[in-house]
Design a protein around this motif. Structure first.
Motif, mmCIF file in Angstrom:
data_model
loop_
_atom_site.group_PDB
_atom_site.id
_atom_site.type_symbol
_atom_site.label_atom_id
_atom_site.label_comp_id
_atom_site.label_asym_id
_atom_site.label_seq_id
_atom_site.Cartn_x
_atom_site.Cartn_y
_atom_site.Cartn_z
ATOM 1 N N GLU A 125 0.809 -1.215 0.000
ATOM 2 C CA GLU A 125 0.000 0.000 0.000
ATOM 3 C C GLU A 125 0.847 1.272 0.000
ATOM 4 O O GLU A 125 0.386 2.324 -0.449
ATOM 5 C CB GLU A 125 -0.938 0.009 1.211
ATOM 6 N N GLU A 126 2.079 1.186 0.521
ATOM 7 C CA GLU A 126 2.957 2.364 0.571
ATOM 8 C C GLU A 126 3.183 2.974 -0.813
ATOM 9 O O GLU A 126 3.397 4.178 -0.960
ATOM 10 C CB GLU A 126 4.330 1.981 1.146
ATOM 11 N N LEU A 127 3.158 2.120 -1.847
ATOM 12 C CA LEU A 127 3.414 2.577 -3.211
ATOM 13 C C LEU A 127 2.434 3.643 -3.681
ATOM 14 O O LEU A 127 2.770 4.494 -4.485
ATOM 15 C CB LEU A 127 3.317 1.390 -4.180
ATOM 16 N N TRP A 128 1.195 3.563 -3.176
ATOM 17 C CA TRP A 128 0.148 4.391 -3.751
ATOM 18 C C TRP A 128 -0.024 5.725 -3.022
ATOM 19 O O TRP A 128 -0.945 6.466 -3.313
ATOM 20 C CB TRP A 128 -1.167 3.615 -3.783
ATOM 21 N N VAL A 129 0.884 6.028 -2.098
ATOM 22 C CA VAL A 129 0.842 7.326 -1.424
ATOM 23 C C VAL A 129 1.275 8.415 -2.400
ATOM 24 O O VAL A 129 0.598 9.435 -2.579
ATOM 25 C CB VAL A 129 1.743 7.326 -0.172
ATOM 26 N N LYS A 130 2.410 8.188 -3.067
ATOM 27 C CA LYS A 130 2.902 9.174 -4.036
ATOM 28 C C LYS A 130 2.343 8.928 -5.440
ATOM 29 O O LYS A 130 2.345 9.823 -6.281
ATOM 30 C CB LYS A 130 4.428 9.129 -4.099
ATOM 31 N N ASN A 131 1.909 7.713 -5.696
ATOM 32 C CA ASN A 131 1.410 7.350 -7.019
ATOM 33 C C ASN A 131 0.005 6.770 -6.861
ATOM 34 O O ASN A 131 -0.136 5.559 -6.693
ATOM 35 C CB ASN A 131 2.323 6.303 -7.658
ATOM 36 N N PRO A 132 -1.026 7.601 -6.862
ATOM 37 C CA PRO A 132 -2.381 7.110 -6.577
ATOM 38 C C PRO A 132 -2.756 5.894 -7.417
ATOM 39 O O PRO A 132 -2.561 5.885 -8.634
ATOM 40 C CB PRO A 132 -3.264 8.316 -6.923
ATOM 41 N N MET A 133 -3.273 4.858 -6.733
ATOM 42 C CA MET A 133 -3.587 3.596 -7.402
ATOM 43 C C MET A 133 -4.628 3.756 -8.512
ATOM 44 O O MET A 133 -4.641 2.991 -9.468
ATOM 45 C CB MET A 133 -4.038 2.538 -6.383
ATOM 46 N N TYR A 134 -5.454 4.811 -8.406
ATOM 47 C CA TYR A 134 -6.492 4.976 -9.426
ATOM 48 C C TYR A 134 -5.939 5.490 -10.755
ATOM 49 O O TYR A 134 -6.656 5.562 -11.750
ATOM 50 C CB TYR A 134 -7.628 5.879 -8.922
ATOM 51 N N HIS A 135 -4.636 5.854 -10.765
ATOM 52 C CA HIS A 135 -3.994 6.228 -12.027
ATOM 53 C C HIS A 135 -3.349 5.018 -12.717
ATOM 54 O O HIS A 135 -2.911 5.130 -13.864
ATOM 55 C CB HIS A 135 -2.919 7.293 -11.793
ATOM 56 N N MET A 136 -3.262 3.881 -12.031
ATOM 57 C CA MET A 136 -2.513 2.736 -12.553
ATOM 58 C C MET A 136 -3.412 1.838 -13.397
ATOM 59 O O MET A 136 -3.806 0.748 -12.989
ATOM 60 C CB MET A 136 -1.875 1.945 -11.401
ATOM 61 N N ARG A 137 -3.734 2.315 -14.584
ATOM 62 C CA ARG A 137 -4.652 1.569 -15.463
ATOM 63 C C ARG A 137 -3.924 0.863 -16.602
ATOM 64 O O ARG A 137 -4.410 -0.125 -17.138
ATOM 65 C CB ARG A 137 -5.708 2.516 -16.057
ATOM 66 N N LYS A 138 -2.763 1.368 -17.009
ATOM 67 C CA LYS A 138 -2.030 0.801 -18.142
ATOM 68 C C LYS A 138 -0.622 0.411 -17.697
ATOM 69 O O LYS A 138 -0.102 0.920 -16.701
ATOM 70 C CB LYS A 138 -1.936 1.823 -19.288
ATOM 71 N N LEU A 139 0.008 -0.449 -18.473
ATOM 72 C CA LEU A 139 1.357 -0.905 -18.119
ATOM 73 C C LEU A 139 2.345 0.264 -18.065
ATOM 74 O O LEU A 139 3.206 0.315 -17.192
ATOM 75 C CB LEU A 139 1.834 -1.953 -19.135
ATOM 76 N N GLU A 140 2.205 1.216 -18.983
ATOM 77 C CA GLU A 140 3.113 2.370 -18.996
ATOM 78 C C GLU A 140 3.060 3.167 -17.701
ATOM 79 O O GLU A 140 4.031 3.828 -17.324
ATOM 80 C CB GLU A 140 2.783 3.320 -20.164
ATOM 81 N N ASP A 141 1.927 3.114 -17.012
ATOM 82 C CA ASP A 141 1.765 3.890 -15.784
ATOM 83 C C ASP A 141 2.736 3.452 -14.690
ATOM 84 O O ASP A 141 3.005 4.208 -13.752
ATOM 85 C CB ASP A 141 0.324 3.769 -15.264
ATOM 86 N N PHE A 142 3.269 2.211 -14.801
ATOM 87 C CA PHE A 142 4.205 1.699 -13.792
ATOM 88 C C PHE A 142 5.657 2.108 -14.066
ATOM 89 O O PHE A 142 6.494 2.060 -13.168
ATOM 90 C CB PHE A 142 4.131 0.169 -13.724
ATOM 91 N N LEU A 143 5.957 2.501 -15.312
ATOM 92 C CA LEU A 143 7.348 2.769 -15.691
ATOM 93 C C LEU A 143 8.046 3.816 -14.821
ATOM 94 O O LEU A 143 9.201 3.612 -14.419
ATOM 95 C CB LEU A 143 7.432 3.171 -17.169
ATOM 96 N N PRO A 144 7.398 4.939 -14.473
ATOM 97 C CA PRO A 144 8.092 5.938 -13.651
ATOM 98 C C PRO A 144 8.531 5.406 -12.276
ATOM 99 O O PRO A 144 9.394 5.999 -11.631
ATOM 100 C CB PRO A 144 7.047 7.055 -13.483
#
Length: 339
Positions: A125-144
């Protein structure tokens, strides 16, 4: 008519009660169904019970789907296991070793950085503090989350479980096949395997008969995992399946319906040693006295746990999805001891 294994049924019932298990237990072999049962609630607030047809998130359990997709593309001649990441994707990976291959990514031996390193981080869950989980819809969204980081070790040097490697495999599939990753899996794997109730569903658009994932707190309260995992699954995990559909996946794979028998032999080769066994392409492998006794997959996410295995000697298939964080592996071990 199949004789009921009364001893197994009794022990399973006791273990289900002890674990307060929520999910489905599905066991079959070449002669037919051995056991199937559903436990707990798919929706606690509404007291909707799980059924044997409930869909469950399986987290990393679906890395196997990604590996099958890659193997299909290799069979078509689109890529090879020796193809280099640096030649396949146009994205920027400034610090990645140019010798990283598809095989390295498949076997968790690439040495690339991971976006969630289980040796370093405890809480997904710590991952989604700076990177809101609701933005993670596509594979490219994980690259940063990992593309600008340094290598962890040289390609092929050792096994180190890596989610980011499977994100990259998904991107390779999209580039080579020219369709979104989830579309490819649903069309080229789920359809031929007749997995009619499975898919990559978004958390904000779940279909009927889908279990919500539950995170139990120490004080007895609970919450759903809606804000604890990416909103839509992809190449490293997050598909939803029924237990019956996962059994069909094993059957189709082992019967040569998804890849050729030659490619299946490649997939199920123990390519690399792990802490407690071996790893092929997208699956774990257990040996006993030099003989392979089990191929299996597993998955853990907040509110999700999953175990599924194929036992080559008996052709037994075990599928245990759960919408809680623990339980499936203890049930799987119990089944292995009593069959």
């Amino acid at each position: 008519m199949k004789v009921k294994n009364v001893e197994l049924e009794t022990k399973l019932a006791e273990k289900v009660s002890e674990l307060d298990f929520s999910g489905v237990i599905h066991v079959e072999n070449r002669t037919g169904m051995i056991h199937t049962s559903a436990h707990g609630f798919s929706n606690r607030a509404e007291s909707i019970p799980n059924t044997t047809n409930t869909r469950f998130g399986i987290a990393s359990g679906c890395k196997l789907f990604t590996a099958i997709a890659i193997c299909q593309l290799v069979e078509r001649g689109s890529i090879s296991f020796h193809s280099k990441l640096s030649n396949l994707l146009d994205h920027s990976f400034p610090h990645f070793d140019e010798e990283v291959t598809v095989r390295h990514l498949l076997t968790h031996s690439s040495g690339i950085p991971d976006y969630f390193d289980e040796d370093v981080m405890d809480d997904f869950e710590e991952l989604w503090v700076k990177n809101p989980m609701y933005h993670m819809r596509k594979l490219e969204d994980f690259l940063p989350l990992f593309q600008d980081q340094q290598m962890k070790f040289n390609p092929g040097e050792k096994f180190h479980y890596n989610n980011a490697g499977y994100i990259l495999l998904g991107l390779i599939i999209e580039k080579v096949a020219g369709v979104p990753f989830t579309d490819f899996v649903e069309e080229d794997i789920f359809k031929p395997a007749q997995m009619k109730d499975s898919g990559y569903f978004a958390l904000d658009c779940l279909p009927a008969k889908t279990a919500l994932g539950y995170i139990d707190k120490e004080d007895g309260s609970w919450k759903t995992n809606n804000y604890s995992i990416p909103i839509k699954g992809g190449a490293d995990g997050g598909a939803y399946v029924t237990a019956g559909d996962m059994a069909k996946l094993w059957q189709s794979l082992m019967n040569g319906k998804l890849v050729s028998k030659e490619m299946l032999a490649t997939m199920t080769t123990p390519w690399i040693q792990t802490d407690n066994g071996y790893y092929g392409y997208g699956l774990w492998i257990e040996k006993s006295e030099g003989t392979i006794v089990k191929y299996h997959v597993m998955g853990y996410d907040p509110g999700v746990s999953f175990a599924s295995g194929y036992y080559p000697e008996s052709e037994m298939i075990v599928v245990i999805p759960s919408n809680k964080e623990r339980g499936p592996h203890k049930l799987m071990y119990l089944i292995e001891k009593n069959i």
